[in-house]
Scaffold this motif. Sequence first.
Motif, PDB file in Angstrom:
ATOM      1  N   VAL A   3     -31.069 -15.221 -26.308  1.00 26.62           N
ATOM      2  CA  VAL A   3     -30.238 -14.253 -25.587  1.00 26.62           C
ATOM      3  C   VAL A   3     -28.840 -14.826 -25.339  1.00 26.62           C
ATOM      4  O   VAL A   3     -27.843 -14.114 -25.491  1.00 26.62           O
ATOM      5  N   GLU A   4     -28.753 -16.095 -24.999  1.00 22.91           N
ATOM      6  CA  GLU A   4     -27.449 -16.705 -24.730  1.00 22.91           C
ATOM      7  C   GLU A   4     -26.562 -16.680 -25.965  1.00 22.91           C
ATOM      8  O   GLU A   4     -25.356 -16.449 -25.869  1.00 22.91           O
ATOM      9  N   ARG A   5     -27.145 -16.903 -27.124  1.00 19.25           N
ATOM     10  CA  ARG A   5     -26.376 -16.894 -28.370  1.00 19.25           C
ATOM     11  C   ARG A   5     -25.835 -15.497 -28.653  1.00 19.25           C
ATOM     12  O   ARG A   5     -24.685 -15.336 -29.061  1.00 19.25           O
ATOM     13  N   VAL A   6     -26.656 -14.486 -28.440  1.00 21.35           N
ATOM     14  CA  VAL A   6     -26.214 -13.105 -28.653  1.00 21.35           C
ATOM     15  C   VAL A   6     -25.106 -12.747 -27.662  1.00 21.35           C
ATOM     16  O   VAL A   6     -24.126 -12.094 -28.026  1.00 21.35           O
ATOM     17  N   GLN A   7     -25.242 -13.187 -26.427  1.00 16.23           N
ATOM     18  CA  GLN A   7     -24.199 -12.942 -25.434  1.00 16.23           C
ATOM     19  C   GLN A   7     -22.878 -13.576 -25.845  1.00 16.23           C
ATOM     20  O   GLN A   7     -21.811 -12.972 -25.686  1.00 16.23           O
ATOM     21  N   LYS A   8     -22.929 -14.774 -26.393  1.00 15.27           N
ATOM     22  CA  LYS A   8     -21.706 -15.441 -26.852  1.00 15.27           C
ATOM     23  C   LYS A   8     -21.067 -14.672 -28.009  1.00 15.27           C
ATOM     24  O   LYS A   8     -19.849 -14.543 -28.078  1.00 15.27           O
ATOM     25  N   GLY A  56      -9.938 -19.053 -26.699  1.00 12.88           N
ATOM     26  CA  GLY A  56     -10.983 -18.540 -25.819  1.00 12.88           C
ATOM     27  C   GLY A  56     -12.322 -18.400 -26.515  1.00 12.88           C
ATOM     28  O   GLY A  56     -13.371 -18.752 -25.960  1.00 12.88           O
ATOM     29  N   VAL A  57     -12.308 -17.903 -27.729  1.00 13.81           N
ATOM     30  CA  VAL A  57     -13.555 -17.764 -28.485  1.00 13.81           C
ATOM     31  C   VAL A  57     -14.135 -19.138 -28.797  1.00 13.81           C
ATOM     32  O   VAL A  57     -15.354 -19.335 -28.727  1.00 13.81           O
ATOM     33  N   ARG A  58     -13.274 -20.094 -29.124  1.00 12.68           N
ATOM     34  CA  ARG A  58     -13.765 -21.440 -29.399  1.00 12.68           C
ATOM     35  C   ARG A  58     -14.383 -22.077 -28.148  1.00 12.68           C
ATOM     36  O   ARG A  58     -15.409 -22.746 -28.238  1.00 12.68           O
ATOM     37  N   VAL A  59     -13.781 -21.814 -26.989  1.00 10.74           N
ATOM     38  CA  VAL A  59     -14.320 -22.354 -25.741  1.00 10.74           C
ATOM     39  C   VAL A  59     -15.648 -21.679 -25.395  1.00 10.74           C
ATOM     40  O   VAL A  59     -16.605 -22.345 -24.980  1.00 10.74           O
ATOM     41  N   ILE A  60     -15.708 -20.367 -25.573  1.00 12.49           N
ATOM     42  CA  ILE A  60     -16.949 -19.643 -25.291  1.00 12.49           C
ATOM     43  C   ILE A  60     -18.096 -20.194 -26.120  1.00 12.49           C
ATOM     44  O   ILE A  60     -19.217 -20.354 -25.637  1.00 12.49           O
ATOM     45  N   ASN A  61     -17.817 -20.499 -27.389  1.00 10.77           N
ATOM     46  CA  ASN A  61     -18.851 -21.000 -28.292  1.00 10.77           C
ATOM     47  C   ASN A  61     -18.973 -22.523 -28.278  1.00 10.77           C
ATOM     48  O   ASN A  61     -19.692 -23.092 -29.098  1.00 10.77           O
ATOM     49  N   GLN A  62     -18.278 -23.166 -27.351  1.00  9.28           N
ATOM     50  CA  GLN A  62     -18.342 -24.612 -27.142  1.00  9.28           C
ATOM     51  C   GLN A  62     -18.032 -25.382 -28.419  1.00  9.28           C
ATOM     52  O   GLN A  62     -18.737 -26.303 -28.821  1.00  9.28           O
ATOM     53  N   ARG A  63     -16.933 -24.986 -29.056  1.00  8.48           N
ATOM     54  CA  ARG A  63     -16.446 -25.651 -30.269  1.00  8.48           C
ATOM     55  C   ARG A  63     -15.109 -26.321 -29.970  1.00  8.48           C
ATOM     56  O   ARG A  63     -14.497 -26.084 -28.935  1.00  8.48           O
TER      57      ARG A  63
END
Length: 84
Positions: A3-8, A56-63
């Motif tokens: 679920v966390e992956r889909v939320q990201k 922001g997308v990179r931070v959300i996905n912890q990259r």
Amino acid sequence: MQVERVQKWIISALVLTTAAHFAAGLVILANTVDRPGAFPVLLVIATVVCVLAIVGVRVINQRSILTPWLLFAGIPVAVGFYFS
């Protein structure tokens, strides 16, 4: 899939879509405004919006924040100058 992956994925898509629409609106505004100094300023703001969306997308996905995708932030400037 977790679920966390889909939320990201969903929040990443929302961030990019919202930022792309906002940047496109700034580019359109830059090409229609009559003030001489507004054109470059609006294109710079559109580019900053794109950079922040990618980061922001990179931070959300912890990259890592540094990525070749940051080169795509220059698209608003290219489109703005093409249509001016």
